[in-house]
Design a protein around this motif. Structure first.
Motif, mmCIF file in Angstrom:
data_model
loop_
_atom_site.group_PDB
_atom_site.id
_atom_site.type_symbol
_atom_site.label_atom_id
_atom_site.label_comp_id
_atom_site.label_asym_id
_atom_site.label_seq_id
_atom_site.Cartn_x
_atom_site.Cartn_y
_atom_site.Cartn_z
ATOM 1 N N LEU A 111 -14.026 18.618 15.559
ATOM 2 C CA LEU A 111 -13.675 17.201 15.477
ATOM 3 C C LEU A 111 -13.694 16.703 14.035
ATOM 4 O O LEU A 111 -12.926 15.810 13.673
ATOM 5 N N PHE A 112 -14.564 17.280 13.221
ATOM 6 C CA PHE A 112 -14.623 16.867 11.817
ATOM 7 C C PHE A 112 -13.335 17.220 11.094
ATOM 8 O O PHE A 112 -12.839 16.445 10.270
ATOM 9 N N PHE A 113 -12.761 18.358 11.413
ATOM 10 C CA PHE A 113 -11.561 18.810 10.713
ATOM 11 C C PHE A 113 -10.292 18.098 11.185
ATOM 12 O O PHE A 113 -9.266 18.141 10.497
ATOM 13 N N VAL A 114 -10.352 17.461 12.359
ATOM 14 C CA VAL A 114 -9.178 16.707 12.841
ATOM 15 C C VAL A 114 -9.500 15.214 12.904
ATOM 16 O O VAL A 114 -8.891 14.472 13.673
ATOM 17 N N ARG A 115 -10.441 14.784 12.107
ATOM 18 C CA ARG A 115 -10.939 13.408 12.171
ATOM 19 C C ARG A 115 -9.844 12.365 11.937
ATOM 20 O O ARG A 115 -9.842 11.310 12.583
ATOM 21 N N ARG A 116 -8.916 12.669 11.052
ATOM 22 C CA ARG A 116 -7.853 11.701 10.754
ATOM 23 C C ARG A 116 -6.865 11.563 11.911
ATOM 24 O O ARG A 116 -6.146 10.560 11.994
ATOM 25 N N ASP A 117 -6.830 12.547 12.782
ATOM 26 C CA ASP A 117 -5.946 12.472 13.947
ATOM 27 C C ASP A 117 -6.574 11.684 15.090
ATOM 28 O O ASP A 117 -5.885 11.355 16.055
ATOM 29 N N ILE A 118 -7.869 11.409 14.999
ATOM 30 C CA ILE A 118 -8.570 10.687 16.058
ATOM 31 C C ILE A 118 -8.937 9.273 15.623
ATOM 32 O O ILE A 118 -8.597 8.299 16.305
ATOM 33 N N TRP A 119 -9.625 9.173 14.506
ATOM 34 C CA TRP A 119 -10.183 7.884 14.077
ATOM 35 C C TRP A 119 -9.275 7.235 13.044
ATOM 36 O O TRP A 119 -9.271 7.609 11.859
ATOM 37 N N ASP A 120 -8.516 6.230 13.473
ATOM 38 C CA ASP A 120 -7.535 5.571 12.609
ATOM 39 C C ASP A 120 -8.172 4.879 11.417
ATOM 40 O O ASP A 120 -7.540 4.715 10.369
ATOM 41 N N TRP A 121 -9.425 4.464 11.570
ATOM 42 C CA TRP A 121 -10.060 3.700 10.492
ATOM 43 C C TRP A 121 -10.220 4.545 9.222
ATOM 44 O O TRP A 121 -10.297 4.003 8.114
ATOM 45 N N ILE A 122 -10.249 5.875 9.365
ATOM 46 C CA ILE A 122 -10.400 6.735 8.183
ATOM 47 C C ILE A 122 -9.194 6.579 7.259
ATOM 48 O O ILE A 122 -9.332 6.519 6.028
ATOM 49 N N SER A 123 -7.996 6.500 7.853
ATOM 50 C CA SER A 123 -6.793 6.296 7.047
ATOM 51 C C SER A 123 -6.576 4.828 6.723
ATOM 52 O O SER A 123 -6.122 4.480 5.622
ATOM 53 N N ALA A 124 -6.928 3.948 7.669
ATOM 54 C CA ALA A 124 -6.691 2.516 7.485
ATOM 55 C C ALA A 124 -7.495 1.945 6.318
ATOM 56 O O ALA A 124 -7.039 1.034 5.626
ATOM 57 N N LYS A 125 -8.690 2.504 6.084
ATOM 58 C CA LYS A 125 -9.528 1.968 4.998
ATOM 59 C C LYS A 125 -8.960 2.306 3.623
ATOM 60 O O LYS A 125 -9.364 1.711 2.621
ATOM 61 N N GLU A 126 -8.028 3.261 3.578
ATOM 62 C CA GLU A 126 -7.409 3.638 2.314
ATOM 63 C C GLU A 126 -6.136 2.844 2.035
ATOM 64 O O GLU A 126 -5.516 3.002 0.974
ATOM 65 N N SER A 127 -5.742 2.001 2.993
ATOM 66 C CA SER A 127 -4.532 1.211 2.826
ATOM 67 C C SER A 127 -4.731 0.137 1.755
ATOM 68 O O SER A 127 -5.825 -0.427 1.629
ATOM 69 N N PRO A 128 -3.681 -0.177 0.964
ATOM 70 C CA PRO A 128 -3.799 -1.230 -0.061
ATOM 71 C C PRO A 128 -4.158 -2.587 0.534
ATOM 72 O O PRO A 128 -4.853 -3.378 -0.084
ATOM 73 N N VAL A 129 -3.677 -2.838 1.776
ATOM 74 C CA VAL A 129 -3.996 -4.087 2.473
ATOM 75 C C VAL A 129 -4.909 -3.747 3.650
ATOM 76 O O VAL A 129 -4.458 -3.154 4.636
ATOM 77 N N LEU A 130 -6.164 -4.109 3.527
ATOM 78 C CA LEU A 130 -7.156 -3.730 4.539
ATOM 79 C C LEU A 130 -7.061 -4.645 5.757
ATOM 80 O O LEU A 130 -7.016 -5.871 5.624
#
Length: 412
Positions: A111-130
């Motif tokens: 699950l750690f290695f596919v974390r970005r495919d499950i938990w959207d907040w991991i990618s969303a927190k890197e967005s320029p507009v939070l």
């Protein structure tokens, strides 16, 4: 069975050599399915539909078995906290099941290695507009001290496994130690540890319910969610304990476990079927009444198209059928009938976990995937293999527990 005279039985040790063929079959199935599943999952490109299917299928299978095992652990700490007498003869099997929890760490790693495919907040927190919803909750996922960022989400995961593993191993090892010297101090010590263990169990179960079950949609929250997950876990745990004890009895062990013990376990299964239904309805009613969009979206997603069919069947199958089935004393005291409903409850627990996890991936309706089955077969056979391998190391029941005779004389 007469209750006038009881002889304390000698320790029984499981003869593991009698199941060598079964162990080889379980190992073969587990290894084959694990390799196929991991190859499919990790060969698929990150972000692809196949990779996401693998990620959610693995999360679904992991949470199914994890909740069953923490449910078994729950019954250990309740046994000691209430100074239970009836459960002594079946407690060792609760302990054997709960000590599978440390092994679940291995199944958490993918699950750690596919974390970005499950938990959207991991990618969303890197967005320029939070996202404003994430901004308000981001401190729950990571702690920031200036330039130092602590991944609190993953730190909590380590703490969950540390607690459940240490506590499960402690209770079993202390119980086995009492088999050697029969000193009542071990019972007193375990009871003392059970009270803080219950508090930590509640904290870890509640936080894990949010971290692993609901955080793929970080906008959603429910104050009753942790209790809902606990209710399902406790019921599934008791169903598993019933089936393990019954299987050992049918194999010629634990012959002193009688209909009185099954009656109590059946009543506990009955109670938690009601409790699951009560918490589920209460959560649904409060969210429906408040009608807050980010809360109602959870149920809207699970009541559209074919998800509505599964959600409706879950209510009927997880609450109404066990309720009316276990309402009668006869079904709780008759092993074959109690075994049937225990299998049914475990099947409904699969559906409950599936309806919780998979709508994050398939929002327009459920889509069965071979990866769902492969993920279950990648974890389940390994757990059964480990359980049977370790079953023969000690007595199948706490042979020198001070309350053993009370448990043998049980009448309710």
């Amino acid at each position: 069975m007469s209750h006038d005279h009881f002889t304390v039985p000698r320790p029984e040790v499981f003869e593991s050599r009698n199941v060598n063929r079964l162990l080889l079959a379980l190992l073969g199935i587990g290894v084959t399915c694990l390799l196929i599943t991991l190859i499919i999952g990790f060969v698929a490109p990150a972000g692809s539909e196949l990779r996401k299917q693998f990620a959610f299928s693995w999360l679904f299978a992991f949470l199914y078995f994890f909740t069953i095992l923490i449910g078994c652990f729950f019954w250990i700490i309740v046994h000691h906290a209430t100074d239970s007498g009836w459960g002594v003869v079946v407690r060792r099997q609760m302990e054997n099941l709960a000590t599978l929890l440390p092994w679940m760490v291995l199944f958490f790693f993918p699950l750690f290695f596919v974390r970005r495919d499950i938990w959207d907040w991991i990618s969303a927190k890197e967005s320029p507009v939070l996202d404003p919803h994430l901004r308000d909750k981001l401190s729950f996922f990571e702690l920031r001290f200036g330039s130092l960022v602590i991944p609190f989400f993953w730190v909590r995961a380590v703490l969950y496994f540390a607690y459940f593993s240490f506590a499960a191993l402690y209770f079993r090892r202390t119980s086995v130690r009492q088999d050697s010297d029969g000193d009542p101090k071990w019972s007193i010590q375990m009871r003392g540890f059970s009270f803080p263990a219950i508090i930590l169990f509640a904290v870890c179960t509640t936080l894990a319910a949010f971290d692993w079950f609901s955080s793929p949609d970080y906008r959603w929250a429910s104050t009753m969610w942790g209790v809902y997950i606990f209710a399902g876990a406790a019921g599934a745990g008791m169903a598993t304990i019933i089936l393990v004890v019954m299987a050992l009895k049918n194999a010629g062990y634990l012959q002193f476990v009688n209909e009185e013990h099954f009656h109590i376990m059946g009543k506990l299964l009955f109670v938690f079927s009601i409790f699951w239904g009560y918490i589920g309805f209460s959560q649904y009613m409060l969210i429906w009444y408040a009608n807050i969009p980010e809360e109602t979206e959870w149920f809207v997603r699970r009541n559209v198209e074919s998800w509505n069919v599964l959600s409706t069947f879950l209510v009927i199958g997880r609450f109404f059928i066990p309720f009316f089935y276990l309402l009668f004393q006869y079904t709780k005291r008759t092993p074959k009938f109690l075994a049937a409903i225990s299998f049914w409850v475990l099947g409904m627990h699969i559906l409950d976990t599936y309806v919780t996890i998979m709508p994050f991936l398939h929002q327009k309706g459920f889509e069965l995937s071979i990866l769902d089955l492969l993920a279950l077969l990648s974890i389940g056979p390994f757990l059964v293999f480990i359980f049977l391998r370790r079953l023969g190391g000690v007595s199948l029941f706490p042979a020198r527990d001070p309350r053993l005779l009370e448990s043998l004389k049980l009448s309710n």
